[in-house]
Design an enzyme around this catalytic site. Structure first.
Site, mmCIF file in Angstrom:
data_model
loop_
_atom_site.group_PDB
_atom_site.id
_atom_site.type_symbol
_atom_site.label_atom_id
_atom_site.label_comp_id
_atom_site.label_asym_id
_atom_site.label_seq_id
_atom_site.Cartn_x
_atom_site.Cartn_y
_atom_site.Cartn_z
ATOM 1 N N ASP A 1 0.908 -1.156 0.011
ATOM 2 C CA ASP A 1 -0.061 -0.018 -0.065
ATOM 3 C C ASP A 1 0.866 1.156 -0.028
ATOM 4 O O ASP A 1 0.698 2.375 -0.583
ATOM 5 C CB ASP A 1 -1.047 0.121 1.204
ATOM 6 C CG ASP A 1 -2.146 0.866 1.110
ATOM 7 O OD1 ASP A 1 -2.145 1.887 0.395
ATOM 8 O OD2 ASP A 1 -3.168 0.446 1.748
ATOM 9 N N HIS B 1 -8.171 -1.228 8.813
ATOM 10 C CA HIS B 1 -7.149 -0.570 7.730
ATOM 11 C C HIS B 1 -7.496 0.983 7.601
ATOM 12 O O HIS B 1 -8.304 1.104 6.713
ATOM 13 C CB HIS B 1 -7.140 -1.473 6.474
ATOM 14 C CG HIS B 1 -6.381 -1.120 5.190
ATOM 15 N ND1 HIS B 1 -5.380 -1.817 4.832
ATOM 16 C CD2 HIS B 1 -6.362 0.210 4.602
ATOM 17 C CE1 HIS B 1 -4.842 -1.332 3.924
ATOM 18 N NE2 HIS B 1 -5.422 -0.033 3.711
ATOM 19 N N CYS C 1 -3.758 5.380 -2.118
ATOM 20 C CA CYS C 1 -4.226 4.362 -3.546
ATOM 21 C C CYS C 1 -4.167 5.254 -4.517
ATOM 22 O O CYS C 1 -4.837 6.525 -4.686
ATOM 23 C CB CYS C 1 -5.601 3.926 -3.224
ATOM 24 S SG CYS C 1 -6.382 3.221 -4.319
ATOM 25 N N ASN D 1 -1.424 4.996 4.907
ATOM 26 C CA ASN D 1 -1.937 4.366 6.191
ATOM 27 C C ASN D 1 -1.472 4.847 7.551
ATOM 28 O O ASN D 1 -0.378 5.514 7.637
ATOM 29 C CB ASN D 1 -1.827 2.896 6.297
ATOM 30 C CG ASN D 1 -2.143 2.175 4.999
ATOM 31 O OD1 ASN D 1 -1.487 2.111 3.966
ATOM 32 N ND2 ASN D 1 -3.400 1.556 5.191
HETATM 33 P P1 HMG Z 1 -9.040 -4.687 -16.705
HETATM 34 O O1 HMG Z 1 -8.334 -3.980 -17.751
HETATM 35 O O2 HMG Z 1 -10.422 -4.608 -16.331
HETATM 36 O O3 HMG Z 1 -8.648 -6.216 -17.075
HETATM 37 O O4 HMG Z 1 -8.382 -4.794 -15.222
HETATM 38 P P2 HMG Z 1 -8.881 -7.269 -18.231
HETATM 39 O O5 HMG Z 1 -8.961 -8.694 -17.582
HETATM 40 O O6 HMG Z 1 -9.739 -6.681 -19.297
HETATM 41 O O7 HMG Z 1 -7.472 -7.320 -19.041
HETATM 42 C C1 HMG Z 1 -6.950 -6.104 -19.621
HETATM 43 C C2 HMG Z 1 -5.426 -6.270 -19.548
HETATM 44 O O8 HMG Z 1 -4.877 -6.350 -18.068
HETATM 45 C C3 HMG Z 1 -4.863 -7.259 -20.173
HETATM 46 O O9 HMG Z 1 -3.562 -7.081 -20.984
HETATM 47 C C4 HMG Z 1 -4.624 -8.388 -19.229
HETATM 48 O O10 HMG Z 1 -3.658 -9.154 -19.325
HETATM 49 C C5 HMG Z 1 -4.150 -7.432 -17.978
HETATM 50 P P3 HMG Z 1 -3.429 -6.474 -22.285
HETATM 51 O O11 HMG Z 1 -3.854 -7.650 -23.169
HETATM 52 O O12 HMG Z 1 -4.332 -5.257 -22.454
HETATM 53 O O13 HMG Z 1 -1.777 -6.330 -22.512
HETATM 54 N N1 HMG Z 1 -4.330 -8.112 -16.658
HETATM 55 C C6 HMG Z 1 -3.446 -8.318 -15.846
HETATM 56 N N2 HMG Z 1 -2.167 -8.266 -15.907
HETATM 57 C C7 HMG Z 1 -1.353 -8.415 -14.791
HETATM 58 N N3 HMG Z 1 -1.839 -9.005 -13.452
HETATM 59 C C8 HMG Z 1 -3.428 -9.056 -13.403
HETATM 60 C C9 HMG Z 1 -3.882 -8.835 -14.605
HETATM 61 N N4 HMG Z 1 -5.435 -8.820 -15.006
HETATM 62 C C10 HMG Z 1 -5.594 -8.252 -16.227
HETATM 63 N N5 HMG Z 1 -4.011 -9.554 -12.451
HETATM 64 C C11 HMG Z 1 -7.611 -5.030 -13.040
HETATM 65 C C12 HMG Z 1 -8.797 -5.337 -14.140
HETATM 66 C C13 HMG Z 1 -8.174 -5.584 -11.750
HETATM 67 C C14 HMG Z 1 -6.348 -5.999 -13.544
HETATM 68 C C15 HMG Z 1 -6.868 -3.571 -13.069
HETATM 69 O O14 HMG Z 1 -8.067 -2.940 -12.777
HETATM 70 C C16 HMG Z 1 -5.934 -3.541 -12.000
HETATM 71 O O15 HMG Z 1 -4.831 -3.964 -12.155
HETATM 72 N N6 HMG Z 1 -6.475 -2.550 -11.206
HETATM 73 C C17 HMG Z 1 -5.311 -2.081 -10.049
HETATM 74 C C18 HMG Z 1 -5.903 -1.941 -8.943
HETATM 75 C C19 HMG Z 1 -4.917 -1.690 -7.743
HETATM 76 O O16 HMG Z 1 -3.950 -2.182 -7.651
HETATM 77 N N7 HMG Z 1 -5.279 -0.759 -6.814
HETATM 78 C C20 HMG Z 1 -4.430 -0.367 -5.625
HETATM 79 C C21 HMG Z 1 -4.633 -1.545 -4.622
HETATM 80 S S1 HMG Z 1 -6.133 -1.499 -3.731
HETATM 81 C C22 HMG Z 1 -5.828 -0.319 -2.287
HETATM 82 O O17 HMG Z 1 -5.000 0.114 -2.436
HETATM 83 C C23 HMG Z 1 -6.963 -0.448 -1.271
HETATM 84 C C24 HMG Z 1 -6.644 -1.093 -0.035
HETATM 85 O O18 HMG Z 1 -5.230 -0.933 0.590
HETATM 86 C C25 HMG Z 1 -7.670 -1.170 1.056
HETATM 87 C C26 HMG Z 1 -8.158 0.471 1.065
HETATM 88 O O19 HMG Z 1 -7.287 1.010 1.702
HETATM 89 O O20 HMG Z 1 -9.170 0.877 0.763
HETATM 90 C C27 HMG Z 1 -6.393 -2.793 -0.690
HETATM 91 MG MG MG Z 2 -5.309 1.034 1.622
#
Ligand code: HMG
Ligand code: MG
Length: 302
Positions: A16, A207, A240, A249
């Site tokens: 994070d 969190h 984020c 955090n």
């Molecule tokens: P999408 O575009 O809807 O996915 O993304 P898709 O299935 O349509 O695929 C599109 C492209 O993404 C393809 O590649 C896939 O291969 C690739 P292309 O053919 O275009 O070259 N792809 C991936 N590549 C690597 N790893 C994967 C993956 N999945 C698809 N797993 C997706 C959907 C979820 C992947 C995207 O929206 C994403 O990566 N989002 C990132 C979200 C993120 O990391 N946010 C921060 C973390 S959450 C947070 O911080 C909150 C938390 O701390 C709690 C809080 O504080 O609230 C946890």
């Molecule tokens: Mg967070």
């Protein structure tokens, strides 16, 4: 419910914390940060995310970081996996725990993981099933449980709804996240109570981002409810990428100071934790975003 005598902290700084940094942080620095956290006594570290490198470039070195860890017995290493593609990639790195991450807000779900809440649950279900079949523990992060950067205040009923969906697909533990740090104690208590309709007190954590300086107060009210697991971030790193303006955090150092001051055990050596925070802050060319770390570092100089 009485205040717990022992608390487990999950340091989410490497994930994070660093996901939001603009400048690249080399894998070797991330690996050393994890090493320092485990040396300080952390028993769970959220190391990285297996997400799209186009969405979060800072986590593109996920496999390299996981491969470089010098794992210590008794320490659990967790990673974020939003879908099967991420889970399959993560599996090769042998995480002890995976995290699926959903949101209580529809708009945040769309911005963060590009799908609705219902679609996210459909995507998580096979991930949870595969992880549990492989003996990997499954945690769920629930974002925006008190407020959303796009929808404003979030009602506890929506938190309860999400917690119920998470429970329904077999998620073993859920974290109640205040993603943008707008929560105050009674609101956080209501979000936690909504979660506890579906999960046991031993299977929930807090969190809290500290944008408005409320995270310690929010931690305290959860302790008073008997919650004994919290995510914190060394040096208060983080934010984020899909929650603009939200800061990191609550700092691990500040929470450890609070807990030790209350006579609550953590197994963490605060001085070593301060050193870990100083290490990463020096690399990022800034001061640790922790009042306790700042006070302790000033005291050392004096
Ligand atoms: P999408 O575009 O809807 O996915 O993304 P898709 O299935 O349509 O695929 C599109 C492209 O993404 C393809 O590649 C896939 O291969 C690739 P292309 O053919 O275009 O070259 N792809 C991936 N590549 C690597 N790893 C994967 C993956 N999945 C698809 N797993 C997706 C959907 C979820 C992947 C995207 O929206 C994403 O990566 N989002 C990132 C979200 C993120 O990391 N946010 C921060 C973390 S959450 C947070 O911080 C909150 C938390 O701390 C709690 C809080 O504080 O609230 C946890
Ligand atoms: Mg967070």
């Amino acid at each position: 419910m009485s205040i717990p005598t022992r608390v487990k902290l999950v340091d989410v700084g490497p994930r994070d914390g660093l996901q939001n940094e603009k400048q690249p942080v080399p894998a070797a620095i991330k690996i050393e940060l994890v090493q320092r956290l485990q040396d300080a006594g952390l028993t769970e570290i959220e190391v990285t995310s297996f997400v799209s490198p186009k969405w979060v470039p800072q986590m593109a070195d996920n496999a390299e970081v996981m491969a470089g860890l010098q794992r210590k017995a008794g320490v659990r290493y967790s990673v974020l996996t939003p879908n099967l593609q991420g889970f399959e990639a993560a599996l090769k790195s042998k995480p002890d725990e995976i995290v699926v991450f959903g949101a209580a807000s529809e708009a945040f779900s769309q911005k963060n993981i590009n799908c609705s809440i219902a679609e996210s649950i459909e995507r998580f279900a096979p991930v949870v099933q595969a992880a549990r079949a492989a003996g990997i523990y499954v945690r769920g992060a629930m974002s925006c449980t008190v407020g959303c950067p796009y929808e404003g205040e979030i009602a506890p009923e929506r938190v309860s709804y999400l917690a119920g969906l998470m429970k329904g697909i077999g998620v073993q533990h859920v974290g109640v996240a205040d993603t943008i740090g707008v929560g105050t104690p009674l609101k956080v208590q209501r979000a936690m109570e909504a979660t506890l309709k579906h999960y046991d007190i031993n299977d929930v954590s807090g969190h809290f981002h500290d944008t408005y300086g409320q995270a310690l107060a929010n931690t305290l009210i959860c302790l008073q409810m008997g919650v004994w697991q919290f995510d914190t971030s060394v040096a208060g790193l983080g934010g984020c990428p899909y929650a603009k303006g939200a800061t990191g955090n609550v700092a691990s150092e500040d929470v450890v100071y609070l807990l030790h001051g209350m006579g609550i055990e953590t197994g963490i050596d605060l001085d070593k934790l301060v050193d870990a925070g100083k290490f990463i802050s020096d690399f990022l060319e800034r001061k640790p975003n922790s009042r306790a770390a700042t006070a302790l570092l000033n005291k050392r100089v004096a």
